[in-house]
Scaffold this motif. Structure first.
Motif, short mmCIF file in Angstrom:
data_model
loop_
_atom_site.label_atom_id
_atom_site.label_comp_id
_atom_site.label_asym_id
_atom_site.label_seq_id
_atom_site.Cartn_x
_atom_site.Cartn_y
_atom_site.Cartn_z
N LYS A 133 6.48 -5.34 -3.69
CA LYS A 133 7.45 -4.36 -4.19
C LYS A 133 7.14 -2.94 -3.74
O LYS A 133 7.63 -1.97 -4.32
CB LYS A 133 7.49 -4.40 -5.72
CG LYS A 133 8.02 -5.71 -6.28
CD LYS A 133 7.99 -5.66 -7.81
CE LYS A 133 8.45 -6.97 -8.42
NZ LYS A 133 8.23 -6.99 -9.87
N ASP A 143 4.42 1.80 -4.61
CA ASP A 143 4.67 2.53 -5.86
C ASP A 143 4.79 1.56 -7.04
O ASP A 143 5.20 1.95 -8.13
CB ASP A 143 5.94 3.40 -5.74
CG ASP A 143 7.16 2.62 -5.28
OD1 ASP A 143 7.01 1.45 -4.84
OD2 ASP A 143 8.28 3.16 -5.35
N PRO A 199 3.62 -0.25 -10.15
CA PRO A 199 2.56 0.04 -11.13
C PRO A 199 1.47 -1.04 -11.16
O PRO A 199 0.32 -0.74 -11.50
CB PRO A 199 3.30 0.08 -12.47
CG PRO A 199 4.75 0.26 -12.14
CD PRO A 199 4.96 -0.31 -10.77
N LEU A 210 11.94 -0.42 9.77
CA LEU A 210 13.18 -0.20 9.02
C LEU A 210 14.12 -1.37 9.30
O LEU A 210 13.96 -2.07 10.29
CB LEU A 210 13.83 1.11 9.47
CG LEU A 210 13.06 2.40 9.20
CD1 LEU A 210 13.82 3.60 9.75
CD2 LEU A 210 12.79 2.59 7.71
N PRO A 211 15.10 -1.58 8.42
CA PRO A 211 16.07 -2.66 8.68
C PRO A 211 16.69 -2.49 10.07
O PRO A 211 17.05 -1.37 10.45
CB PRO A 211 17.11 -2.45 7.57
CG PRO A 211 16.38 -1.74 6.48
CD PRO A 211 15.38 -0.86 7.17
N MET A 226 8.21 6.10 10.20
CA MET A 226 9.11 6.33 9.07
C MET A 226 8.72 5.43 7.89
O MET A 226 8.76 5.86 6.73
CB MET A 226 10.55 6.09 9.50
CG MET A 226 11.04 7.20 10.45
SD MET A 226 12.67 6.91 11.15
CE MET A 226 12.85 8.40 12.15
N THR A 279 5.80 7.02 6.14
CA THR A 279 6.21 8.20 5.38
C THR A 279 6.90 7.81 4.08
O THR A 279 6.63 8.38 3.02
CB THR A 279 7.18 9.06 6.22
OG1 THR A 279 6.66 9.22 7.53
CG2 THR A 279 7.39 10.42 5.58
N ILE A 280 7.80 6.83 4.17
CA ILE A 280 8.51 6.38 2.96
C ILE A 280 7.51 5.82 1.95
O ILE A 280 7.59 6.13 0.75
CB ILE A 280 9.58 5.32 3.35
CG1 ILE A 280 10.69 5.98 4.18
CG2 ILE A 280 10.15 4.67 2.09
CD1 ILE A 280 11.62 4.98 4.88
N ALA A 311 5.53 8.63 0.33
CA ALA A 311 6.40 9.45 -0.53
C ALA A 311 6.71 8.72 -1.83
O ALA A 311 6.76 9.33 -2.91
CB ALA A 311 7.69 9.80 0.21
N ARG A 312 6.91 7.42 -1.75
CA ARG A 312 7.14 6.63 -2.96
C ARG A 312 5.90 6.65 -3.87
O ARG A 312 6.01 6.79 -5.08
CB ARG A 312 7.53 5.19 -2.60
CG ARG A 312 8.97 5.08 -2.12
CD ARG A 312 9.32 3.71 -1.53
NE ARG A 312 9.04 2.60 -2.44
CZ ARG A 312 9.29 1.32 -2.15
NH1 ARG A 312 9.86 1.00 -0.99
NH2 ARG A 312 9.01 0.37 -3.02
N LEU A 368 5.88 10.08 -5.56
CA LEU A 368 6.87 10.24 -6.62
C LEU A 368 6.54 9.37 -7.83
O LEU A 368 6.90 9.71 -8.97
CB LEU A 368 8.28 9.91 -6.10
CG LEU A 368 8.83 10.93 -5.11
CD1 LEU A 368 10.07 10.40 -4.40
CD2 LEU A 368 9.16 12.26 -5.81
N ALA A 369 5.86 8.25 -7.61
CA ALA A 369 5.46 7.38 -8.72
C ALA A 369 4.26 7.95 -9.47
O ALA A 369 3.88 7.43 -10.52
CB ALA A 369 5.14 5.99 -8.20
#
Lengths: 390, 390
Positions: B183, B186, B188, B212-213, B237, B240-241, B244-245, B248-249
């Motif tokens: 998942k 990020d 838990p 990426l898709p 990318m 980076t994603i 970043a996730r 933010l988490a």
């Protein structure tokens, strides 16, 4: 004002905003008439109607259907304030931030969603409204614009639109999304359009809208991370992918006069250019097809000869990389107004989103240096011929 | 050798490669036994079996099923040369490029595809093979490794694996993909794993694989653009994603001792950090939830306190941005060996993909400066405790 980014009227040190959007009345009407995104919708209890444009916002739109929720922070999209449509408000915003000239453009998703048979007329109407705004007595000399193309229209309508916008006095280019005619900007069917734009000295302002498929943000994004991931990462990544596809398709070779202004300092292109170059020269397929060898135009050449970057990157680190990649003579200041307003204020004062970008220019290039002044406005005046009122 | 990137044996000026992969025999067997990607397959007429790992390669794999095509440039994936599995070849590569120490790691997609009940043993076997390689007389003092975790295994097996790898003499961290337990990072449920890694001073080497898709590359990519888009853009990318996730988490707040080494100089994080920051402070939802305010750890703080970047960015522009974002004391040289071999050579000489990265360090930080030496090896020796042989 904390940050004096310019002195209005100074003839040699103009401050120019090349990334600033407006929604003229006809476009607002169009969005109000729709029931799927993009749309503008009124909500009970919310002062302003709300603009809902991002795929990620469609989900929360469904959830609020029939809701009596009145707290605007739970509503999808963003309020359509006077910043979106009022010329007086745009001029006030410019005055507040010391901006002499704005090159305004319709915001995403432009006319990408309009039926083919309506696109030509819709574009004409919107572009005419932009032309009229720039011709208002309060705006003359302070407003120019990037026009909108009817990309869903038949080819002859689309090419005719290039001729139309070229004839509009304050038009200096067109704003373009990444979908092109529906297959991306590496679509060979777009080459004649790029040729026509280049022949008419119309700069293409490439701007993201579609982001990345929402699955990449993961299961927690919609509920917990606001709009940060699609806006902060999806937008610049979309731009980077679009321009890399154009590069690999040979568009920059086929249309050597094409001039492309990339939103958000190129998305991530300055940072990734080295990796793109390395992947190209190490790709067995491209080498075998003869696409790698003497005479190949490198990504670096394209960045330094055919691409301009706006300076909307919100950091000294990013700004320096953009300058290193394209040169300080190819960067142009922008604000992204009316997006990213200061939260919890009346939006009439200074916008932090603007000052971050102005500060980045100062920090990266020095305060009051020639290079900084060029980025803040001098480049745009030259590149977009803003000294010519025709 | 044109580019003298190091002098082997110099005690104070070690050159260290922190991004370099190996496929030990047990992992190759595992891939050979499979019929869907990732897999290793022999093709009639091709000298070496081929490694097929990317989703984009699965398509061309289907097309070659039953084909008698013998031109290797039409075959999917890449040849599994001795560079993938031979310790002698790794040491030869290091000698050729003046690399004193390599911190080797299993390449993507690691054990992400292994059935839960087999993952624990598979990880143990692979990690033991890495430990044995590092203990070979020819390798002692020159090889350390990042271990592989059995992420598909039950939680107790996974946590036990952290204990196991910690006990392995030359292990200095773990390499981790972006899917985590399925998942994303990020999730838990990963926090206890991050805590265990941090408590054991095991650095997490975050590495992309899933990209990426494929729809984002457009209809022309597979046939015309080789692997450039998924490798040059998809990989950075994805990284980076993922990070970043995590940001933010709140993972960096929850596990303050977590140390993350990001592949490819952070993907695009140095360039986009400013935009991420701006999007966070302008996000109504995050502000309302109290996630923005005093005490918030900014992306810049995370970059300067909890993140390390490798120097695999192939350009001076990218390298400078990485240094500006994280500091020259947090960057570590890498090669990405055995990927990106020179085309049309026997692969025994100098690799351009390596020298581009070494040149970028020289150009960005100066030739022979303290900062350049730190990036080329000094930082890795300190950060990964490579002066300790235990």
């Amino acid at each position: 004002m904390d940050v004096d980014i310019g002195t209005i009227g100074s003839p040699t040190h103009r401050v120019v905003d090349v990334h600033t959007h407006m929604y003229p009345p006809k476009y607002i009407e169009l969005l109000e008439s729709r029931s799927s995104i993009p749309l503008i919708r009124k909500f009970a209890g919310a002062k302003e109607p709300r603009l809902i444009i991002l795929p990620a916002e469609a989900e929360s739109l469904d959830k609020t259907a029939g809701s009596t929720e009145t707290s605007s922070s739970h509503l999808p999209g963003r309020p359509v304030t006077t910043h979106y449509s009022s010329l007086a408000q745009k001029l006030h915003f410019m005055d507040t931030h010391g901006i002499d000239i704005s090159v305004i453009s319709l915001a995403n998703p432009w006319l990408d969603f309009v039926a083919p048979e309506e696109a030509g007329e819709a574009a004409k109407a919107v572009n005419q409204e932009f032309a009229s705004m720039c011709a208002e007595p309060s705006a003359v000399g302070r407003l120019f614009f990037f026009a909108t193309l009817p990309l869903t229209a038949p080819p002859e309508t689309l090419l005719a639109a290039v001729g139309h916008v070229r004839s509009l006095r304050h038009c200096r280019g067109v704003i373009l999304g990444t979908s092109g005619l529906g297959k991306g900007l590496d679509d060979p069917a777009l080459v004649p359009v790029f040729r026509a734009l280049a022949a008419n000295r119309l700069t293409v302002f490439l701007h993201p809208h579609y982001g990345l498929p929402s699955e990449v943000w993961g299961p927690r994004a919609t509920e917990e991370y606001g709009h940060v991931l699609p806006l902060a990462l999806g937008f610049p990544m979309e731009t980077t992918i679009a321009v890399a596809r154009m590069y690999l398709a040979g568009v920059f070779d086929q249309v050597p006069d094409l001039r492309l202004l990339l939103a958000h300092s190129g998305g991530t292109l300055p940072f990734l250019a080295g990796r793109i170059e390395s992947c190209v020269v190490h790709d067995g397929h491209l080498v075998k097809e003869g696409k790698v060898g003497p005479g190949r135009r490198t990504v670096w050449q394209v960045l330094r000869e055919q691409i301009y970057l706006d300076a909307v990157v919100y950091s000294e680190v990013g700004l320096k990389a953009a300058v290193d990649a394209s040169g300080a003579d190819r960067l142009m200041f922008g604000t992204d107004h009316p997006f990213f307003p200061p939260l919890g204020s009346d939006e009439q004062g200074e916008w932090e989103s603007v000052t971050w970008n102005a500060e980045a220019v100062k920090k990266a290039l020095g305060d009051g240096t020639d290079a900084a002044r060029a980025v803040m406005g001098g480049n745009a005046v030259e590149i977009l011929r803003l000294h010519e009122d025709s």
